[in-house]
Design a protein around this motif. Structure first.
Motif, PDB file in Angstrom:
ATOM      1  N   VAL A 182      44.207  38.057  36.499  1.00 12.45           N
ATOM      2  CA  VAL A 182      43.556  37.024  35.779  1.00 12.45           C
ATOM      3  C   VAL A 182      44.466  36.564  34.431  1.00 12.45           C
ATOM      4  CG1 VAL A 182      41.447  36.483  34.350  1.00 12.45           C
ATOM      5  CG2 VAL A 182      41.270  37.161  36.638  1.00 12.45           C
ATOM      6  N   ALA A 186      46.579  33.438  33.610  1.00 10.23           N
ATOM      7  CA  ALA A 186      46.198  32.576  32.399  1.00 10.23           C
ATOM      8  C   ALA A 186      47.571  32.316  31.624  1.00 10.23           C
ATOM      9  CB  ALA A 186      45.288  33.296  31.259  1.00 10.23           C
ATOM     10  N   SER A 209      42.082  33.726  43.342  1.00 14.05           N
ATOM     11  CA  SER A 209      40.687  33.729  43.551  1.00 14.05           C
ATOM     12  C   SER A 209      40.124  34.604  44.711  1.00 14.05           C
ATOM     13  CB  SER A 209      40.139  32.304  43.712  1.00 14.05           C
ATOM     14  OG  SER A 209      38.765  32.336  43.949  1.00 14.05           O
ATOM     15  N   GLY A 261      34.962  33.501  36.707  1.00 13.02           N
ATOM     16  CA  GLY A 261      35.602  33.351  37.964  1.00 13.02           C
ATOM     17  C   GLY A 261      34.930  32.602  39.013  1.00 13.02           C
ATOM     18  N   ASN A 264      35.184  29.005  38.082  1.00  6.00           N
ATOM     19  CA  ASN A 264      36.615  28.508  38.794  1.00  6.00           C
ATOM     20  C   ASN A 264      36.512  28.150  40.137  1.00  6.00           C
ATOM     21  OD1 ASN A 264      38.320  27.585  36.713  1.00  6.00           O
ATOM     22  ND2 ASN A 264      39.243  29.728  36.252  1.00  6.00           N
ATOM     23  N   MET A 288      40.160  30.119  32.869  1.00  8.93           N
ATOM     24  CA  MET A 288      40.797  31.469  33.138  1.00  8.93           C
ATOM     25  C   MET A 288      41.210  32.130  32.021  1.00  8.93           C
ATOM     26  SD  MET A 288      44.092  32.099  36.028  1.00  8.93           S
ATOM     27  CE  MET A 288      43.119  31.319  37.329  1.00  8.93           C
ATOM     28  N   GLU A 291      38.157  33.936  30.931  1.00  7.82           N
ATOM     29  CA  GLU A 291      37.973  35.068  31.592  1.00  7.82           C
ATOM     30  C   GLU A 291      39.275  36.210  31.353  1.00  7.82           C
ATOM     31  OE1 GLU A 291      37.936  36.025  36.542  1.00  7.82           O
ATOM     32  OE2 GLU A 291      38.739  34.254  35.707  1.00  7.82           O
TER      33      GLU A 291
END
Length: 315
Positions: A182, A186, A209, A261, A264, A288, A291
């Motif tokens: 994650v 990003a 994901s 999450g 997304n 993201m 997150e």
């Protein structure tokens, strides 16, 4: 240095080390995915993303190595009672004669091996045989770091090579993969946010994901075991101890990260797959990023937990 400032220093370096470890895992995984798409090729529109992932992995490994060294130094300071600049004299004794010192030493050695593996990735990224060999070396280094770090916290109370340490090592790896892809995503995905690289961005986002979902299952299972062990089977300690408060903060951050999450996975990503538009790509990346910030907070809360008296013992 006072006891309070020493605690803050130890907790801070531990949190930074956890974030760096996660970033190494995440950047390496995404870099390997992009390598599989031949993103290292000079003509690839995803080359910028692959280079950012590779450089991010190297930078994070350097931070991890320095943090583990600093943590071992601070551990020597805490155990010997020496001043900051004098703690180095007792470092060898602490590193070889105490369980926590050995754990930090193992983590430090694994970090050094991981830096070698990350740095060598720039030499011949397109050679499949060398890439496979490097990946095996990197995986071994990651396992060494996780084993060392699992021997430092509360899991070590159950003894060396215990089931608690094994569960903690698995928890560190699962959390590192989830948080790492994650945080690294990003950073890397914006480099793929061009019309030419949009297909690569979508494929990487899908893999992020899916991988995060698998890692999350392990995080919940191992984290639940660790939390129940720390509570001594009594949820009452959540409200009656600083450790319990830190655990509640960690759980709240995890819940918020899960919400991002899910947003997304079930909204932003399907829209992007249908439209392939810049607006939908930026929406996914921005969510993201939020997150990623929440996951960094999770690692900080985890460091506070590992440097606090467990709820079961504080009463």
């Amino acid at each position: 240095m006072s006891d309070d400032s020493l605690w803050f220093a130890q907790t801070g370096f531990a949190a930074l080390a956890d974030i760096a470890f996660a970033c190494v895992l995440g950047a390496s995984i995404i870099g390997n995915w992009l390598r599989g798409e031949q993103a290292f090729a000079a003509v690839s529109p995803a080359r910028f993303g692959w280079r950012r992932a590779r450089r991010g992995a190297i930078a994070a490994t350097i931070v991890l190595l320095l943090c583990n060294f600093a943590s071992l130094w601070l551990q020597s300071m805490a155990m010997s009672g020496a001043l900051l600049l004098e703690a180095g004299a007792s470092m060898w004794l602490v590193a070889t004669g105490t369980h926590a010192g050995i754990g930090w030493s193992v983590a430090l050695a694994g970090s050094a091996l991981l830096l070698m593996a990350s740095a060598s990735a720039s030499a011949s990224a397109s050679a499949s045989a060398l890439a496979t060999s490097r990946s095996g070396f990197a995986i071994a280094a990651v396992l060494i770091v996780a084993a060392g770090k699992s021997a430092i916290g509360h899991a070590a109370d159950a003894g060396a090579f215990s089931a608690a340490e094994a569960v903690q090592a698995l928890h560190l790896l699962a959390t590192g993969v989830w948080g790492g892809i994650v945080i690294a995503g990003a950073v890397v995905l914006p480099a793929l946010d061009t019309s030419m690289a949009r297909a690569s961005l979508i494929r990487i986002a899908v893999r992020v994901s899916r991988t995060a979902t698998i890692a999350l299952v392990l995080v919940i299972a191992t984290g639940g075991f660790n939390a129940w062990r720390g509570m001594g089977g009594s949820p009452a300690v959540l409200d009656a101890s600083a450790w319990g408060h830190a655990l509640l903060v960690k759980l709240a951050l995890i819940a918020a990260a899960l919400a991002c999450g899910a947003l997304n996975r079930w909204s932003a990503l399907p829209r992007l797959q249908r439209s392939e538009s810049t607006i939908d790509a930026q929406t996914l990346i921005n969510v993201m990023r939020v997150e990623a910030g929440l996951m960094a907070g999770v690692f900080v809360a985890a460091a506070v937990l590992s440097h606090s008296v467990p709820g079961a013992a504080s009463g």
